[in-house]
Structure formats: C-alpha cells, structure tokens
Design a protein around this motif. Sequence first.
Motif, short mmCIF file in Angstrom:
data_model
loop_
_atom_site.label_atom_id
_atom_site.label_comp_id
_atom_site.label_asym_id
_atom_site.label_seq_id
_atom_site.Cartn_x
_atom_site.Cartn_y
_atom_site.Cartn_z
N GLN A 64 33.80 21.39 -34.39
CA GLN A 64 34.70 20.25 -34.14
C GLN A 64 35.90 20.45 -35.04
OE1 GLN A 64 33.19 16.05 -34.33
NE2 GLN A 64 34.72 15.86 -35.98
N ASP A 65 37.08 20.59 -34.45
CA ASP A 65 38.31 20.84 -35.21
C ASP A 65 38.16 22.06 -36.12
OD1 ASP A 65 39.52 18.58 -34.08
OD2 ASP A 65 38.65 17.27 -35.61
N GLY A 66 37.45 23.06 -35.64
CA GLY A 66 37.38 24.33 -36.36
C GLY A 66 36.26 24.46 -37.35
N THR A 67 35.44 23.43 -37.53
CA THR A 67 34.36 23.52 -38.52
C THR A 67 33.04 23.05 -37.91
OG1 THR A 67 34.77 21.29 -39.40
CG2 THR A 67 35.93 23.13 -40.44
N THR A 68 31.95 23.54 -38.47
CA THR A 68 30.62 23.16 -38.02
C THR A 68 30.11 21.94 -38.80
OG1 THR A 68 29.49 24.57 -39.63
CG2 THR A 68 30.12 25.58 -37.52
N ALA A 69 29.00 21.38 -38.32
CA ALA A 69 28.38 20.26 -39.03
C ALA A 69 27.95 20.68 -40.43
CB ALA A 69 27.19 19.74 -38.24
N LEU A 70 27.51 21.91 -40.58
CA LEU A 70 27.09 22.39 -41.91
C LEU A 70 28.27 22.40 -42.87
CD1 LEU A 70 24.90 23.48 -43.74
CD2 LEU A 70 25.32 25.77 -42.82
N TRP A 71 29.42 22.82 -42.40
CA TRP A 71 30.63 22.77 -43.24
C TRP A 71 30.90 21.33 -43.70
CZ3 TRP A 71 34.52 26.37 -44.70
CH2 TRP A 71 35.70 25.81 -45.19
N GLU A 72 30.77 20.39 -42.77
CA GLU A 72 31.04 18.99 -43.11
C GLU A 72 30.06 18.47 -44.14
OE1 GLU A 72 33.79 17.37 -42.06
OE2 GLU A 72 34.25 19.32 -41.17
N ALA A 73 28.81 18.89 -44.07
CA ALA A 73 27.81 18.45 -45.05
C ALA A 73 28.15 18.99 -46.44
CB ALA A 73 26.42 18.91 -44.63
N VAL A 74 28.57 20.25 -46.51
CA VAL A 74 28.96 20.84 -47.80
C VAL A 74 30.19 20.13 -48.33
CG1 VAL A 74 29.83 22.93 -48.93
CG2 VAL A 74 27.91 23.08 -47.32
N LEU A 75 31.20 19.93 -47.49
CA LEU A 75 32.44 19.27 -47.91
C LEU A 75 32.17 17.85 -48.41
CD1 LEU A 75 35.56 19.40 -48.05
CD2 LEU A 75 35.59 18.50 -45.71
N ALA A 76 31.25 17.14 -47.78
CA ALA A 76 30.95 15.76 -48.14
C ALA A 76 30.05 15.66 -49.36
CB ALA A 76 30.32 15.04 -46.96
N GLY A 77 29.57 16.79 -49.87
CA GLY A 77 28.67 16.75 -51.02
C GLY A 77 27.31 16.20 -50.66
N ARG A 78 26.79 16.59 -49.48
CA ARG A 78 25.48 16.13 -49.02
C ARG A 78 24.52 17.32 -48.92
NH1 ARG A 78 25.95 11.03 -46.79
NH2 ARG A 78 23.70 11.02 -47.15
N PRO A 79 24.03 17.80 -50.06
CA PRO A 79 23.18 19.00 -50.05
C PRO A 79 21.91 18.83 -49.23
CG PRO A 79 23.14 17.96 -52.21
CD PRO A 79 24.23 17.31 -51.43
N ASP A 80 21.30 17.65 -49.23
CA ASP A 80 20.08 17.45 -48.44
C ASP A 80 20.38 17.61 -46.95
OD1 ASP A 80 18.66 17.02 -50.74
OD2 ASP A 80 18.62 14.83 -50.56
N ASN A 81 21.51 17.09 -46.50
CA ASN A 81 21.90 17.26 -45.10
C ASN A 81 22.18 18.72 -44.79
OD1 ASN A 81 21.64 14.54 -44.80
ND2 ASN A 81 23.83 14.10 -44.60
#
Length: 321
Positions: A64-81
């Motif tokens: 989505q807009d060039g990034t995966t859900a995993l990228w978003e989890a890392v960016l958001a500081g959600r290591p468990d996700n």
Amino acid sequence: MKGWTGVTWDSWRDAEEIRARLATGADPEDWGFGQRPLHRAASYGSPEVITELAARVADVDAPQDGTTALWEAVLAGRPDNARALAAAGADPWRPQLGGWSPGRLALAGPVPDLFPVPAGEPGLTAAEQATARNARRLVANLGDFHYGGTGLACVAGIDAAEAVRRLSGEPVGEEFMADFLDDPYDHDQDDSLLLVGVTTVPGGCIVTQPWGYTPSTPGVMARLTAGTFGYGMYANPKSGNQGGIHRDGVTEDWDLHPGGGPLPGHTPEEVLTGYLYHYKAIAYACAFAGLHPTDARAVTGPADVWIRLPALDYWEEPTDQ
C-alpha cells in the motif's frame, strides 16, 4: 468500506470484533480509500488481529503506497505485530522505500534483534549506526513534552549572543517575562509574537516561541542563517508540524513535515532519518542543524535570554542580506 463502517482505532485491537466483521462479509483486502486492513492493524492493532487478517489475504506482503504491512509495523514501533506478520509469512528483507527493507530498518531501531539476520545481509554501515546512536541520544535527552503551538529555529554554528545580535533583539526584563509566561495568551497577540527565547546548545542555538510561529518565519530564519544553515518549524495545532530548510539566508525548502516518517521518493538517508525521528519533530529539527541539546529547556524555557524583536514583517526575507 463494506463491512468496516464504524471501525475505531480500538477495533483493530479487538480480535472478536474483527473476526465477527470478517464472518459477515468485511473484505480483508480492502478497508476503503485504497487502504488495506492489514496495514491498519499493523500500525494500530494487536498480534491476534494481525493473525486473523493475515490468514485471509492472498498476499501478506501486498503493498500500500509502496510499503508492506510489515514495514508499517516496524515504522509504528509495534514489534509484536511485526513478529506476528513474519510468522504469517511476511518477508522482513524485501526492499521498499529508498531500498530499505523492514528488517534492515529495524536494525536501527529500539529492537535491533527483531528478525534473524540472513547470511549475506550487510546490516548497517558505520555512518548509519552513528546516525541511529545520535537519534536515540537526542530523543532521550529531549524527552516527551507538549509542544503544540511552538515555533522553533534550530541554527548551526552560532550561539545565543550572536543570534540576538543578528535579530537586533532587545532583552526583556525578568519581572515582565515571569508575568507573561504565567499566561502568554492573556497578552496582546501582536506583542507576544515579537517575544522569543534564545538559548545556546552544543552545535549552535535554538530560538523558541512556545506560543507562536515567529521563529520559523522566512524573515527570522534568513537573518539567523547568514553564512550557515538551520531548520525552522512550527507545530501548527490545526494542520500539524510545518518545517523549512534555510541556508545562507535563503529558504531552500518549505512546507515540509518533520516527524512525518519516510515517504516514497525519499533518499536512503531521508528514509533512515524519517524512521528514527518518526513523531519526534523537535528532535528532527535539532538533528538537521547538528544540534545536541541535553534537555528540552531550549525549546520549552526558561531560555538563556528572552528578547523582543523589532516590529518587522517577518514573512518577508530581508533584502540586505
């Protein structure tokens, strides 16, 4: 948004609600407006919701807009996700913005061992490691504080005395400032917008106005950055953080969004700093100018010196630079 109408931020942490919505026809691939449910859950949700959605999508790494859900989890500081997504098959080492992968980006963050590093993965360069260390130190030094409505000028290579000279500022008496600071908004607005605090910090100086935008204006930044450079920002309560780059008295870039995170089209260096200073706009502005404040005093006060600026139009750059 069929099936997702009424979803709140809290909904993405409620596995029972998400499971019920999916069972009654909510589309796991489309939240609406070109956004994917898995991306929203990665940023705001729980590992349980991640697992539920990941089992129902065709591709857990769909962008989505060039990034995966995993990228978003890392960016958001959600290591468990992030771990839940990796367990569901997401690829931590898939290159995305600026050539960075979620796994390599995580090496610069607070959980560097988030993913096993595969053989042949180069990791961070020495310069990237230094950038990450400086960001962690700067963010920790500043701490968390409310800065909505604050205007700021971060300037390299000059101290408070030189900044006062360049701005032709007149020191304001302690008794007046004590009364003013009790309630800045109870004073004449035109006058209050001419009052700024100036503080020397390692690397340069910071000009602050916790109640207004004046330090970030082109006229102030032009005067301060003659022969040097700096970053001006205003934490606009209505529209968010607004930034500008100024070099040798000239506005180089404007309408920037410090703390907003990496974006498509950013260079590798911009992606890294965008990640390190995500939601940390003040720290980003300081880092850009090479400043190393040891606490938040230069931003919040008490400043080294409070001054009143001449009554000029600071939305215009001076013509005599």
